[in-house]
Design a protein around this motif. Sequence first.
Motif, PDB file in Angstrom:
ATOM      1  N   VAL A 256       0.833  -1.206   0.000  1.00 31.08           N
ATOM      2  CA  VAL A 256       0.000   0.000   0.000  1.00 31.08           C
ATOM      3  C   VAL A 256       0.866   1.253   0.000  1.00 31.08           C
ATOM      4  N   THR A 257       0.351   2.294  -0.633  1.00 27.44           N
ATOM      5  CA  THR A 257       0.997   3.601  -0.562  1.00 27.44           C
ATOM      6  C   THR A 257       0.243   4.442   0.460  1.00 27.44           C
ATOM      7  N   LEU A 258       0.791   5.595   0.793  1.00 29.64           N
ATOM      8  CA  LEU A 258       0.123   6.474   1.750  1.00 29.64           C
ATOM      9  C   LEU A 258      -1.250   6.899   1.218  1.00 29.64           C
ATOM     10  N   ASP A 259      -1.376   6.998  -0.108  1.00 31.38           N
ATOM     11  CA  ASP A 259      -2.662   7.365  -0.723  1.00 31.38           C
ATOM     12  C   ASP A 259      -3.763   6.361  -0.415  1.00 31.38           C
ATOM     13  N   ASP A 260      -3.377   5.106  -0.232  1.00 34.97           N
ATOM     14  CA  ASP A 260      -4.377   4.047  -0.032  1.00 34.97           C
ATOM     15  C   ASP A 260      -4.981   4.070   1.372  1.00 34.97           C
ATOM     16  N   LEU A 261      -4.320   4.775   2.292  1.00 34.37           N
ATOM     17  CA  LEU A 261      -4.703   4.649   3.699  1.00 34.37           C
ATOM     18  C   LEU A 261      -5.841   5.584   4.065  1.00 34.37           C
ATOM     19  N   ASP A 262      -6.622   5.150   5.029  1.00 32.23           N
ATOM     20  CA  ASP A 262      -7.673   5.990   5.590  1.00 32.23           C
ATOM     21  C   ASP A 262      -7.015   6.897   6.625  1.00 32.23           C
ATOM     22  N   ILE A 263      -7.009   8.197   6.343  1.00 27.07           N
ATOM     23  CA  ILE A 263      -6.342   9.130   7.260  1.00 27.07           C
ATOM     24  C   ILE A 263      -7.356  10.107   7.846  1.00 27.07           C
ATOM     25  N   THR A 264      -8.642   9.740   7.787  1.00 27.43           N
ATOM     26  CA  THR A 264      -9.683  10.701   8.136  1.00 27.43           C
ATOM     27  C   THR A 264     -10.077  10.670   9.608  1.00 27.43           C
ATOM     28  N   THR A 265      -9.686   9.626  10.338  1.00 28.80           N
ATOM     29  CA  THR A 265     -10.289   9.447  11.655  1.00 28.80           C
ATOM     30  C   THR A 265      -9.455   9.954  12.815  1.00 28.80           C
ATOM     31  N   GLY A 266      -8.239  10.442  12.555  1.00 31.02           N
ATOM     32  CA  GLY A 266      -7.433  10.918  13.661  1.00 31.02           C
ATOM     33  C   GLY A 266      -6.809   9.768  14.430  1.00 31.02           C
ATOM     34  N   ARG A 267      -5.778  10.085  15.195  1.00 32.69           N
ATOM     35  CA  ARG A 267      -5.084   9.134  16.072  1.00 32.69           C
ATOM     36  C   ARG A 267      -4.349   8.033  15.335  1.00 32.69           C
ATOM     37  N   SER A 268      -4.922   7.473  14.281  1.00 34.66           N
ATOM     38  CA  SER A 268      -4.192   6.419  13.598  1.00 34.66           C
ATOM     39  C   SER A 268      -4.666   6.358  12.157  1.00 34.66           C
ATOM     40  N   VAL A 269      -3.831   5.754  11.340  1.00 35.32           N
ATOM     41  CA  VAL A 269      -4.212   5.534   9.958  1.00 35.32           C
ATOM     42  C   VAL A 269      -4.323   4.027   9.756  1.00 35.32           C
ATOM     43  N   PHE A 270      -5.073   3.633   8.774  1.00 36.94           N
ATOM     44  CA  PHE A 270      -5.248   2.209   8.537  1.00 36.94           C
ATOM     45  C   PHE A 270      -5.722   1.998   7.112  1.00 36.94           C
ATOM     46  N   LEU A 271      -5.560   0.764   6.640  1.00 36.13           N
ATOM     47  CA  LEU A 271      -6.064   0.413   5.318  1.00 36.13           C
ATOM     48  C   LEU A 271      -7.530   0.007   5.433  1.00 36.13           C
ATOM     49  N   GLU A 272      -7.796  -0.932   6.342  1.00 37.49           N
ATOM     50  CA  GLU A 272      -9.164  -1.370   6.603  1.00 37.49           C
ATOM     51  C   GLU A 272      -9.368  -1.395   8.104  1.00 37.49           C
ATOM     52  N   ASP A 273     -10.501  -0.949   8.540  1.00 37.56           N
ATOM     53  CA  ASP A 273     -10.808  -0.958   9.965  1.00 37.56           C
ATOM     54  C   ASP A 273     -11.224  -2.370  10.372  1.00 37.56           C
ATOM     55  N   ARG A 274     -10.232  -3.210  10.699  1.00 38.21           N
ATOM     56  CA  ARG A 274     -10.527  -4.609  11.026  1.00 38.21           C
ATOM     57  C   ARG A 274     -11.218  -4.730  12.376  1.00 38.21           C
ATOM     58  N   ARG A 275     -10.878  -3.844  13.287  1.00 39.78           N
ATOM     59  CA  ARG A 275     -11.408  -3.966  14.640  1.00 39.78           C
ATOM     60  C   ARG A 275     -12.903  -3.644  14.692  1.00 39.78           C
ATOM     61  N   SER A 276     -13.322  -2.522  14.097  1.00 42.14           N
ATOM     62  CA  SER A 276     -14.742  -2.154  14.149  1.00 42.14           C
ATOM     63  C   SER A 276     -15.589  -3.179  13.417  1.00 42.14           C
ATOM     64  N   GLU A 277     -15.122  -3.605  12.257  1.00 47.85           N
ATOM     65  CA  GLU A 277     -15.901  -4.569  11.478  1.00 47.85           C
ATOM     66  C   GLU A 277     -16.100  -5.854  12.278  1.00 47.85           C
ATOM     67  N   ARG A 278     -15.033  -6.263  12.955  1.00 50.32           N
ATOM     68  CA  ARG A 278     -15.120  -7.478  13.773  1.00 50.32           C
ATOM     69  C   ARG A 278     -16.130  -7.294  14.898  1.00 50.32           C
ATOM     70  N   LEU A 279     -16.066  -6.123  15.550  1.00 52.63           N
ATOM     71  CA  LEU A 279     -16.981  -5.852  16.666  1.00 52.63           C
ATOM     72  C   LEU A 279     -18.424  -5.790  16.198  1.00 52.63           C
ATOM     73  N   ILE A 280     -18.645  -5.125  15.084  1.00 46.83           N
ATOM     74  CA  ILE A 280     -20.012  -4.961  14.591  1.00 46.83           C
ATOM     75  C   ILE A 280     -20.576  -6.322  14.186  1.00 46.83           C
ATOM     76  N   ALA A 281     -19.749  -7.144  13.574  1.00 47.30           N
ATOM     77  CA  ALA A 281     -20.189  -8.493  13.206  1.00 47.30           C
ATOM     78  C   ALA A 281     -20.503  -9.307  14.457  1.00 47.30           C
ATOM     79  N   LEU A 282     -19.648  -9.154  15.481  1.00 45.85           N
ATOM     80  CA  LEU A 282     -19.858  -9.888  16.731  1.00 45.85           C
ATOM     81  C   LEU A 282     -21.197  -9.508  17.367  1.00 45.85           C
ATOM     82  N   CYS A 283     -21.519  -8.220  17.333  1.00 47.69           N
ATOM     83  CA  CYS A 283     -22.795  -7.747  17.903  1.00 47.69           C
ATOM     84  C   CYS A 283     -23.967  -8.351  17.130  1.00 47.69           C
TER      85      CYS A 283
END
Length: 475
Positions: A256-283
């Motif tokens: 991935v390049t820096l262009d590919d990353l999600d930089i909109t949420t503050g505190r951290s950048v990521f390619l895919e939000d694996r944690r939220s998706e996992r939590l939402i699926a768990l719920c």
Amino acid sequence: MGAFQTHKRTIRIADFEHPRGAVSIETLMAMERPDWAHLRDQINLRRADIPGQPLARCRLCEHGVFIRAQAVDDDHLPMFAHFPGGPEDCPWYDGGTIRPDDARAAQYQGHQESALHRRTCQTVEAMAKQDASCVDSAIDTYLRPAVHQRGRYPDVFLFMTGLGRFAVEVQLSKPFAPEISARHLHYDREGVKLIWVFLELAKPLPQGFHDVISMQRGNAFLFDAAAEAESLAMGTLVLSCYLENGKGGWLAPRLVTLDDLDITTGRSVFLEDRRSERLIALCKDGRSRWWQALAQARREKPDNPFHHDAYEPAWASVRAHVPALSQWKDDHWARHGERGRAHLASLFAILCSVAHSAERGEDVLYISRYSGDGRLLAMLNSKLSSTSYFPYADLLETFLGNSACRDLIDRASFRKLIAAARAGSPQVGQDHPVWMAMARLFPEALNSLIRAELADLGRLPGWAQGAEPEKAEAA
Ligand SMILES: [Zn+2]
């Protein structure tokens, strides 16, 4: 090699700037003369051009090195040697003092790591600078703060047109949790995107690395050989992104390049939000069987949808997560007969009514036959008037308070009935099997850890947002 062996204290590895990298003494001595001579020339040219930035450094002390041509018989052998002024405490220093082996080994480790760190930072910066959009960069340079009084020294600072400012922290040894958090907070306030970069994912992974990956929402970024090769090919900084696979491992890495990353949420950048998706699926997975059973029962037995075989798989699924529920079920059914059988399904329907009303912004009921405005409150009040639901005053108040229907708590009729229910029965608490079961089915409202994590990630669903702000947005 006889001549070499007489030089016990010689520089065994020199680290060259990108793209050359490490050159061992064995490699150097195996080179044809034109090759090592070229290296020797390049080193000396750099030395003349920018004395403070040697092309090659001793792996242990990082002092600049040159290639000495050692006269042997009628020929020359190439050897690395420190430029004048090298530190006498370098274990490879010519004529340095003898140290005990263990001290030398320890020093070797520390020196080697800091040299590798420096080299990695330089390479990361060089890869980014190939890109025309990289308009500013620095290594280990004080970053003047915009908001706070104390600035920081990011390992690599990058200013990319269109993307903004990045702090790349090259992490070789395990980072410590307080430092990780402090950096995330600091850079978030400063509007600088923080990326932690590793060289490898050790097994087992030290906790500090887990902490970083957690902040990056289940993304790990490596500057490994594949990333470096792709960086050169693409003319910009490329990282290998490892995404958690949700089973304790990783998906196949993606470049991935820096262009590919999600930089909109503050505190951290990521390619895919694996944690939220996992939590939402768990719920959703937690309550899907109960929801399916309720829907089927309402279709097939509209008069009494809380007795139905459709709940069997629902029971099995929640008991797998709350084993204590089995004993409760046996006791409760034995004591209350038919009404006991319908109890948990009815409670589920009450909470579903609250959750869906909160979600839609209008009252929806899956239990009781009230109609018209205020039917959710009427249903809750009628349930709280029944001794079967007296033990759930705390549960209902907590659930409502953590939902968009929170205003109902303050209604006088509700307050009165809540007080009466509490006076009439001991309350089930968070460690009671029924509360635990409901927390499994509605973690967004009843599991404080999941609730807080979703809020931190900015992914707490609207229906589960109480009146207070759940997430303190950075100023
Ligand atoms: Zn040295």
